[in-house]
Design a protein around this motif. Structure first.
Motif, PDB file in Angstrom:
ATOM      1  N   PHE A 127       0.831  -1.198   0.000  1.00  0.00           N
ATOM      2  CA  PHE A 127       0.000   0.000   0.000  1.00  0.00           C
ATOM      3  C   PHE A 127       0.863   1.243   0.000  1.00  0.00           C
ATOM      4  O   PHE A 127       1.927   1.276   0.601  1.00  0.00           O
ATOM      5  CB  PHE A 127      -0.916   0.017   1.228  1.00  0.00           C
ATOM      6  N   GLU A 128       0.350   2.297  -0.657  1.00  0.00           N
ATOM      7  CA  GLU A 128       1.053   3.569  -0.716  1.00  0.00           C
ATOM      8  C   GLU A 128       0.080   4.690  -0.387  1.00  0.00           C
ATOM      9  O   GLU A 128      -1.128   4.568  -0.622  1.00  0.00           O
ATOM     10  CB  GLU A 128       1.616   3.807  -2.121  1.00  0.00           C
ATOM     11  N   ASP A 130      -2.106   7.874  -0.828  1.00  0.00           N
ATOM     12  CA  ASP A 130      -2.940   8.355  -1.944  1.00  0.00           C
ATOM     13  C   ASP A 130      -3.434   7.241  -2.870  1.00  0.00           C
ATOM     14  O   ASP A 130      -3.991   7.521  -3.919  1.00  0.00           O
ATOM     15  CB  ASP A 130      -2.229   9.445  -2.767  1.00  0.00           C
ATOM     16  N   GLU A 131      -3.254   5.985  -2.476  1.00  0.00           N
ATOM     17  CA  GLU A 131      -3.737   4.856  -3.267  1.00  0.00           C
ATOM     18  C   GLU A 131      -5.183   4.530  -2.865  1.00  0.00           C
ATOM     19  O   GLU A 131      -5.548   4.628  -1.697  1.00  0.00           O
ATOM     20  CB  GLU A 131      -2.842   3.641  -3.006  1.00  0.00           C
ATOM     21  N   GLN A 132      -5.997   4.154  -3.832  1.00  0.00           N
ATOM     22  CA  GLN A 132      -7.382   3.737  -3.565  1.00  0.00           C
ATOM     23  C   GLN A 132      -7.376   2.297  -3.060  1.00  0.00           C
ATOM     24  O   GLN A 132      -6.703   1.439  -3.639  1.00  0.00           O
ATOM     25  CB  GLN A 132      -8.206   3.811  -4.848  1.00  0.00           C
ATOM     26  N   VAL A 133      -8.114   2.035  -1.979  1.00  0.00           N
ATOM     27  CA  VAL A 133      -8.238   0.687  -1.427  1.00  0.00           C
ATOM     28  C   VAL A 133      -9.697   0.413  -1.092  1.00  0.00           C
ATOM     29  O   VAL A 133     -10.499   1.334  -0.927  1.00  0.00           O
ATOM     30  CB  VAL A 133      -7.368   0.488  -0.158  1.00  0.00           C
ATOM     31  N   THR A 146      -9.164   6.307   0.389  1.00  0.00           N
ATOM     32  CA  THR A 146      -7.814   6.658  -0.033  1.00  0.00           C
ATOM     33  C   THR A 146      -6.870   6.541   1.156  1.00  0.00           C
ATOM     34  O   THR A 146      -7.168   7.062   2.240  1.00  0.00           O
ATOM     35  CB  THR A 146      -7.784   8.107  -0.572  1.00  0.00           C
ATOM     36  N   ASN A 179      -6.039  -3.695  -2.439  1.00  0.00           N
ATOM     37  CA  ASN A 179      -5.902  -2.726  -3.525  1.00  0.00           C
ATOM     38  C   ASN A 179      -6.171  -3.401  -4.866  1.00  0.00           C
ATOM     39  O   ASN A 179      -5.973  -2.820  -5.911  1.00  0.00           O
ATOM     40  CB  ASN A 179      -4.520  -2.054  -3.498  1.00  0.00           C
ATOM     41  N   GLU A 180      -6.645  -4.632  -4.806  1.00  0.00           N
ATOM     42  CA  GLU A 180      -6.960  -5.392  -6.010  1.00  0.00           C
ATOM     43  C   GLU A 180      -8.482  -5.467  -6.162  1.00  0.00           C
ATOM     44  O   GLU A 180      -9.121  -6.400  -5.697  1.00  0.00           O
ATOM     45  CB  GLU A 180      -6.363  -6.802  -5.927  1.00  0.00           C
ATOM     46  N   GLU A 183     -12.935  -0.464  -9.569  1.00  0.00           N
ATOM     47  CA  GLU A 183     -13.730   0.654  -9.070  1.00  0.00           C
ATOM     48  C   GLU A 183     -15.121   0.670  -9.706  1.00  0.00           C
ATOM     49  O   GLU A 183     -16.035   1.285  -9.186  1.00  0.00           O
ATOM     50  CB  GLU A 183     -13.019   1.976  -9.352  1.00  0.00           C
TER      51      GLU A 183
END
Length: 186
Positions: A127-128, A130-133, A146, A179-180, A183
């Motif tokens: 995870f980073e 600003d990444e969407q999860v 986010t 994160n997989e 959307e």
């Protein structure tokens, strides 16, 4: 030669993903050819890594030096031919066509790195900021947000989700998010 030379470590460049096969071949052939006295350790430095995928922990081994193995040996004519003829190998590192043994300092560094990592699994953080999860477990299950903060020591994320139309920070465990996801499947 009445006195055996001290074995030295050499770095052998091999095709990536063939490190174990090359090691096995060299050990087997050295025994078959009666060169086992010239061969010492063969090191393939690895570390254990814990991956988080789709909310599940998975432990795997990761090579520290992909495409390289370290061979402790007396560099005799027989060992030279054995290594030259080994499948999936490229070359022993050296200069001017001659193999160069690793310095004692380099060997100590490699062995020290192995000792330091022995028994310790390293957490790979997928995870980073600003990444969407998507949250897949807990009271905020199915919420998409986010990542605002990653805390690797506690294995936690701070995720900003919309609750009653307002952005709300939520602390979740690494295993509670993925994160997989698509959307478009909301």
């Amino acid at each position: 030669m009445t006195e055996k030379a001290e074995k030295r470590f050499y770095s052998l460049h091999v095709f990536t993903k063939y490190e174990e096969k090359v090691k096995h071949y060299i050990e087997t052939e050295a025994k078959r050819l009666g060169l086992q006295d010239d061969l010492g350790q063969i090191l393939i430095p690895t570390e254990e890594v814990v991956e988080m995928k789709a909310g599940k922990k998975k432990t795997k081994k990761r090579l520290l030096y992909p495409g390289y193995i370290f061979i402790e040996m007396n560099y005799s004519k027989g060992m030279q031919m054995l290594i030259r003829d080994a499948p999936n190998t490229m070359m022993i590192l050296g200069t001017g066509g001659e193999p160069t043994p690793l310095s004692k300092r380099d060997v100590e560094r490699i062995l020290g790195k192995l000792d330091e990592r022995k028994g310790k699994a390293i957490l790979e953080i997928p995870f980073e900021v600003d990444e969407q999860v998507k949250i897949i477990d807990g009271p905020f299950k199915e919420f998409i947000g986010t990542v605002k903060e990653v805390n690797p020591e506690r294995h936690k994320l701070k995720v900003m989700v919309m609750v009653f139309g307002r952005p709300t920070p939520v602390e979740v465990d690494f295993l509670q998010v993925t994160n997989e996801f698509s959307e478009n499947n909301n």
